[in-house]
Design a protein around this motif. Structure first.
Motif, mmCIF file in Angstrom:
data_model
loop_
_atom_site.group_PDB
_atom_site.id
_atom_site.type_symbol
_atom_site.label_atom_id
_atom_site.label_comp_id
_atom_site.label_asym_id
_atom_site.label_seq_id
_atom_site.Cartn_x
_atom_site.Cartn_y
_atom_site.Cartn_z
ATOM 1 N N ARG A 1 0.710 -1.232 -0.223
ATOM 2 C CA ARG A 1 -0.124 0.073 -0.080
ATOM 3 C C ARG A 1 0.932 1.287 -0.047
ATOM 4 O O ARG A 1 0.598 2.083 -0.793
ATOM 5 N N VAL A 2 1.942 1.072 0.847
ATOM 6 C CA VAL A 2 2.584 2.378 0.991
ATOM 7 C C VAL A 2 3.558 2.634 -0.424
ATOM 8 O O VAL A 2 3.581 3.836 -0.885
ATOM 9 N N LEU A 3 4.104 1.651 -1.008
ATOM 10 C CA LEU A 3 4.811 1.729 -2.274
ATOM 11 C C LEU A 3 3.744 2.129 -3.494
ATOM 12 O O LEU A 3 3.946 2.800 -4.337
ATOM 13 N N GLU A 4 2.466 1.712 -3.348
ATOM 14 C CA GLU A 4 1.621 2.076 -4.140
ATOM 15 C C GLU A 4 1.123 3.800 -4.113
ATOM 16 O O GLU A 4 1.396 4.361 -5.304
ATOM 17 N N ILE A 5 1.313 4.154 -2.837
ATOM 18 C CA ILE A 5 1.161 5.624 -2.636
ATOM 19 C C ILE A 5 2.289 6.328 -3.307
ATOM 20 O O ILE A 5 2.266 7.443 -3.974
ATOM 21 N N LEU A 6 3.690 5.837 -3.075
ATOM 22 C CA LEU A 6 4.800 6.484 -3.679
ATOM 23 C C LEU A 6 4.709 6.379 -4.941
ATOM 24 O O LEU A 6 5.151 7.594 -5.747
ATOM 25 N N GLN A 7 4.489 5.642 -5.666
ATOM 26 C CA GLN A 7 4.114 5.352 -7.179
ATOM 27 C C GLN A 7 3.125 6.368 -7.777
ATOM 28 O O GLN A 7 3.486 7.125 -8.758
ATOM 29 N N GLY A 8 1.969 6.422 -7.059
ATOM 30 C CA GLY A 8 1.162 7.179 -7.350
ATOM 31 C C GLY A 8 1.610 8.863 -7.259
ATOM 32 O O GLY A 8 1.478 9.708 -8.139
ATOM 33 N N LEU A 9 2.361 9.401 -6.216
ATOM 34 C CA LEU A 9 2.946 10.432 -6.104
ATOM 35 C C LEU A 9 4.088 10.825 -7.350
ATOM 36 O O LEU A 9 4.258 11.720 -7.761
ATOM 37 N N HIS A 10 4.636 9.775 -7.511
ATOM 38 C CA HIS A 10 5.635 9.762 -8.761
ATOM 39 C C HIS A 10 5.112 10.237 -10.155
ATOM 40 O O HIS A 10 5.521 10.957 -10.760
ATOM 41 N N SER A 11 3.894 9.509 -10.376
ATOM 42 C CA SER A 11 3.069 9.717 -11.615
ATOM 43 C C SER A 11 2.525 11.075 -11.565
ATOM 44 O O SER A 11 2.337 11.809 -12.600
ATOM 45 N N GLU A 12 2.646 11.679 -10.479
ATOM 46 C CA GLU A 12 2.126 13.220 -10.451
ATOM 47 C C GLU A 12 3.243 14.077 -10.433
ATOM 48 O O GLU A 12 2.937 15.177 -10.700
ATOM 49 N N GLY A 13 4.167 13.626 -10.684
ATOM 50 C CA GLY A 13 5.427 14.553 -11.003
ATOM 51 C C GLY A 13 6.347 14.800 -9.931
ATOM 52 O O GLY A 13 7.280 15.646 -9.998
ATOM 53 N N ARG A 14 6.118 14.334 -8.776
ATOM 54 C CA ARG A 14 6.951 14.598 -7.559
ATOM 55 C C ARG A 14 8.285 13.642 -7.745
ATOM 56 O O ARG A 14 8.502 12.766 -8.203
ATOM 57 N N THR A 15 9.369 14.361 -7.164
ATOM 58 C CA THR A 15 10.579 13.947 -7.042
ATOM 59 C C THR A 15 10.897 13.070 -5.718
ATOM 60 O O THR A 15 10.597 13.498 -4.819
ATOM 61 N N ILE A 16 11.279 11.767 -5.901
ATOM 62 C CA ILE A 16 11.323 10.969 -4.772
ATOM 63 C C ILE A 16 12.756 10.148 -4.606
ATOM 64 O O ILE A 16 13.217 9.770 -5.595
ATOM 65 N N VAL A 17 13.226 10.378 -3.530
ATOM 66 C CA VAL A 17 14.486 9.681 -3.158
ATOM 67 C C VAL A 17 14.199 8.521 -2.262
ATOM 68 O O VAL A 17 13.765 8.982 -0.936
ATOM 69 N N MET A 18 14.188 7.239 -2.308
ATOM 70 C CA MET A 18 14.087 6.323 -1.378
ATOM 71 C C MET A 18 15.101 5.515 -0.957
ATOM 72 O O MET A 18 15.875 5.100 -1.883
ATOM 73 N N VAL A 19 15.450 5.445 0.269
ATOM 74 C CA VAL A 19 16.728 4.585 0.904
ATOM 75 C C VAL A 19 16.024 3.260 1.160
ATOM 76 O O VAL A 19 14.942 3.298 2.117
ATOM 77 N N THR A 20 16.852 2.288 0.788
ATOM 78 C CA THR A 20 16.319 0.835 1.066
ATOM 79 C C THR A 20 17.469 0.035 0.959
ATOM 80 O O THR A 20 18.294 0.291 0.068
ATOM 81 N N HIS A 21 17.435 -1.161 1.847
ATOM 82 C CA HIS A 21 18.360 -2.212 1.733
ATOM 83 C C HIS A 21 17.714 -3.399 0.650
ATOM 84 O O HIS A 21 18.308 -4.297 0.446
ATOM 85 N N ASN A 22 16.473 -3.138 0.545
ATOM 86 C CA ASN A 22 15.644 -4.317 -0.171
ATOM 87 C C ASN A 22 15.640 -4.204 -1.634
ATOM 88 O O ASN A 22 14.880 -3.142 -2.106
ATOM 89 N N PRO A 23 16.320 -5.102 -2.408
ATOM 90 C CA PRO A 23 16.013 -4.860 -3.800
ATOM 91 C C PRO A 23 14.829 -4.975 -4.432
ATOM 92 O O PRO A 23 14.444 -4.186 -5.532
ATOM 93 N N ALA A 24 13.919 -5.791 -3.746
ATOM 94 C CA ALA A 24 12.437 -5.751 -4.285
ATOM 95 C C ALA A 24 11.856 -4.512 -4.140
ATOM 96 O O ALA A 24 11.036 -4.080 -4.921
ATOM 97 N N LEU A 25 12.164 -3.581 -3.055
ATOM 98 C CA LEU A 25 11.541 -1.998 -3.073
ATOM 99 C C LEU A 25 12.420 -1.259 -4.294
ATOM 100 O O LEU A 25 11.737 -0.619 -4.751
ATOM 101 N N GLY A 26 13.615 -1.483 -4.320
ATOM 102 C CA GLY A 26 14.440 -0.871 -5.240
ATOM 103 C C GLY A 26 13.809 -0.985 -6.759
ATOM 104 O O GLY A 26 14.048 0.164 -7.508
#
Length: 224
Positions: A183-208
């Motif tokens: 759900r959280v990743l879906e929200i971040l993708q939606g924000l990106h589709s609206e044109g927002r600049t996003i930097v996400m720190v993660t150790h998880n390749p699936a999230l990357g």
């Protein structure tokens, strides 16, 4: 074209030869990379790679030992503490692994608190921010009455309430189960589709894999 104008027009973030030393230890060593406006970038690396140090610089929580850091067209490398605070309030939204919600404030009040530090509070816009992350029905609930996923969505609403051009998410699903992570990743993708600049720190390749591009750090350097 002047250098500052070029950076403003093409880049949301541009790091140039950034270094950060703690005594004799180089946590970051001559790091250079850029993030285009509207890009979704994952910053990845193992423990000790320097990604937390870099994140602290990018979010103006710390200053580099050397180098330039252009954020939204401004060289933030030389900011003092007050300038960093003001820049964060106006330009940066932060989502952490730990939720950092005030336990005695409800969801709406936690979002409005971010407005208070920026300018003036606006209940209607805070309600809209919670609606955007699917929490219109939970505005009066305290953090203890919300699930982990709902608390993280409150954090996203809080990060977005002042319309920052830069959104940073530091291990945003680290404390969540698979359903709430999605759900959280879906929200971040939606924000990106609206044109927002996003930097996400993660150790998880699936999230990357959700990002457009991965920037990898190892021993304080960008991996080529």
């Amino acid at each position: 074209m002047p250098e500052e104008s070029r950076v403003t027009a093409t880049s949301a973030i541009e790091a140039r030869h950034l270094s950060k030393h703690f005594g004799n230890v180089a946590a970051l060593d001559d790091v250079s990379f850029s993030v285009a406006k509207g890009e979704f970038v994952a910053l990845m690396g193992s423990s000790g790679s320097g990604k937390t140090t870099l994140m602290n610089l990018l979010t103006c929580l710390d200053t580099p030992t050397a180098g330039e850091l252009w954020l939204d067209g401004v060289n933030a490398a030389g900011f003092d503490e007050e300038a960093r605070r003001q820049f964060r309030a106006r330009h940066i939204g932060l989502v952490f692994q730990q939720f950092h919600l005030i336990p005695y404030l409800n969801a709406l009040e936690n979002v409005m608190l971010a407005q208070h530090y920026h300018s003036v509070t606006d209940e209607a816009s805070a309600r809209r921010a919670l609606e955007e992350v699917g929490l219109a029905h939970r505005v009066d609930h305290l953090p203890s009455e919300l699930s982990g996923g709902e608390q993280q969505r409150v954090c996203i609403a809080r990060a977005l309430i002042n319309e920052p051009p830069l959104l940073f998410a530091d291990e945003p699903t680290g404390n969540l189960d698979a359903e709430n992570e999605a759900r959280v990743l879906e929200i971040l993708q939606g924000l990106h589709s609206e044109g927002r600049t996003i930097v996400m720190v993660t150790h998880n390749p699936a999230l990357g894999a959700y990002a457009q591009r991965v920037v990898r750090l190892q021993h304080g350097r960008i991996m080529q």
